[in-house]
Design an enzyme around this catalytic site. Sequence first.
Site, PDB file in Angstrom:
ATOM      1  N   CYS A   1       0.819  -1.088   0.041  1.00 16.11           N
ATOM      2  CA  CYS A   1      -0.045   0.114  -0.077  1.00 16.11           C
ATOM      3  C   CYS A   1       0.970   1.294  -0.064  1.00 16.11           C
ATOM      4  O   CYS A   1       1.700   1.277   0.826  1.00 16.11           O
ATOM      5  CB  CYS A   1      -1.045   0.031   1.201  1.00 16.11           C
TER       6      CYS A   1
ATOM      7  N   HIS B   1      -9.117  -4.090  -1.699  1.00 16.59           N
ATOM      8  CA  HIS B   1      -8.220  -3.097  -0.822  1.00 16.59           C
ATOM      9  C   HIS B   1      -8.487  -1.750  -0.940  1.00 16.59           C
ATOM     10  O   HIS B   1      -8.618  -0.966  -0.005  1.00 16.59           O
ATOM     11  CB  HIS B   1      -6.937  -3.291  -1.589  1.00 16.59           C
ATOM     12  N   GLU B   2      -9.149  -1.185  -1.978  1.00 16.56           N
ATOM     13  CA  GLU B   2      -9.312   0.134  -2.087  1.00 16.56           C
ATOM     14  C   GLU B   2     -10.740   0.379  -1.554  1.00 16.56           C
ATOM     15  O   GLU B   2     -10.779   1.553  -0.912  1.00 16.56           O
ATOM     16  CB  GLU B   2      -9.441   0.516  -3.716  1.00 16.56           C
TER      17      GLU B   2
ATOM     18  N   HIS C   1     -10.140   0.971   2.247  1.00 16.78           N
ATOM     19  CA  HIS C   1      -9.508   2.307   2.469  1.00 16.78           C
ATOM     20  C   HIS C   1     -10.713   3.308   2.682  1.00 16.78           C
ATOM     21  O   HIS C   1     -10.639   3.963   3.568  1.00 16.78           O
ATOM     22  CB  HIS C   1      -8.895   2.771   1.309  1.00 16.78           C
TER      23      HIS C   1
END
Length: 182
Positions: A110, A152-153, A156
């Site tokens: 990341c 993953h995004e 976030h």
Amino acid sequence: MPPSNSAVGVGIRKVTQLGHPVLRKITRRLKAEEIRSADVQRLAREMIVTMDEYDGVGLAGNQAQEDLAIFVMGLPKETKRHPEGIALTVVCNPVITPIGDEYEEDWEGCLSVPDLRGLVRRHKKLELSGLGLDGKPFKRVYEGFPARVVQHETDHLNGLVYLDRMDGLSTLTYISEMGRQK
Ligand code: NI
């Protein structure tokens, strides 16, 4: 209109680093008319340019200092590990619906957690829904590495980083030591 990374005068953003409070926020969802505004269109272009500059495959709004539910992803074809690439995509207000019950474990890194990699288990296949850069709803199915990037995004934008998704930190590794991993 497809997103473009060729805009002139678009600035590279400083990527927020772990410890910055915005990375732990549940980001604000965008209305369609707001997405079509010049500010958000410019933000999307700046996020794409920033992602490219730092060789990322994805970047979330709160990594670009903005408390907004938007992410970009993309990877050119023919890279060593992922020759299939990922089409350049901008997504607002992403929602993930897993498809099936298969998981895959693979290394993640990341831009907000530099120099490190860790093994993370993710859904293998999912449906992503959200609003595009035109403010219109869309749904798309992703599998494998692109599905991993989507998870993953989206994490976030919900205040989570990949470290939170690891089954313990024992696989956490400096990139410089990755050659020692099997
Ligand atoms: Ni990240």
